[in-house]
Design a protein around this motif. Structure first.
Motif, short mmCIF file in Angstrom:
data_model
loop_
_atom_site.label_atom_id
_atom_site.label_comp_id
_atom_site.label_asym_id
_atom_site.label_seq_id
_atom_site.Cartn_x
_atom_site.Cartn_y
_atom_site.Cartn_z
N ARG A 1 0.81 -1.23 0.00
CA ARG A 1 0.00 0.00 0.00
C ARG A 1 0.84 1.28 0.00
O ARG A 1 0.30 2.37 0.20
N ASN A 2 2.16 1.12 -0.16
CA ASN A 2 3.08 2.27 -0.18
C ASN A 2 2.89 3.16 1.05
O ASN A 2 2.90 4.40 0.94
N MET A 3 2.74 2.54 2.19
CA MET A 3 2.52 3.30 3.43
C MET A 3 3.83 3.61 4.17
O MET A 3 3.81 4.34 5.15
N MET A 4 4.94 3.08 3.67
CA MET A 4 6.23 3.29 4.34
C MET A 4 7.31 3.54 3.31
O MET A 4 7.48 2.77 2.37
N VAL A 5 8.05 4.65 3.43
CA VAL A 5 9.12 4.99 2.52
C VAL A 5 10.38 4.20 2.91
O VAL A 5 10.73 4.14 4.08
#
Length: 129
Positions: free
Chosen positions: A120-124
């Motif tokens: 979900r691309n919630m963490m870089v």
């Protein structure tokens, strides 16, 4: 790094350094495969009870645990570095598994949860697990 870049450490270990007074151990040395030279941190030496004195274009490293015996005395080069050549051998090196590192960073979140964060691309910066 000095040029404002960073390099990934792949492991951590201990080296044994032969000195005039016997073998000394320096713990928590980082393995950074992409560097041409090894780096030894002044702060790291201080944390392990060594004393460093910089004067007259030399750096002296003393072992505070062993009556302040001198380990090396290193001359500064024209590029303002202090190159140390130790007669050493690596004793132990642990490869840091990146997935376990992220597992610990997120207070032991399960790997399915970490994969969901990535999907979900919630963490870089979270790698593929």
């Amino acid at each position: 790094m000095g040029n404002r870049t960073s390099a990934q450490a792949k492991g951590k270990g201990t080296i044994a350094v032969k000195t005039k007074s016997g073998v000394k151990y320096i713990r928590d040395i980082l393995l950074v495969p992409h560097l041409k030279e090894n780096l030894l941190s002044v702060g790291q030496l201080l944390e392990h009870d060594y004393c460093l004195v910089f004067e007259d274009k030399f750096c002296k490293i003393f072992d505070k645990k062993n009556n302040n015996q001198t380990i090396p005395k290193v001359k500064m080069e024209s590029n303002k570095n202090f190159p140390i050549t130790f007669d050493y051998k690596a004793l132990k090196a642990d490869v840091v598994e990146e997935s376990w590192l992220w597992h610990k960073r997120f207070c032991h979140l399960n790997f399915q949860g970490l994969k969901l964060l990535k999907q979900r691309n919630m963490m870089v910066g979270l790698p593929e697990l």
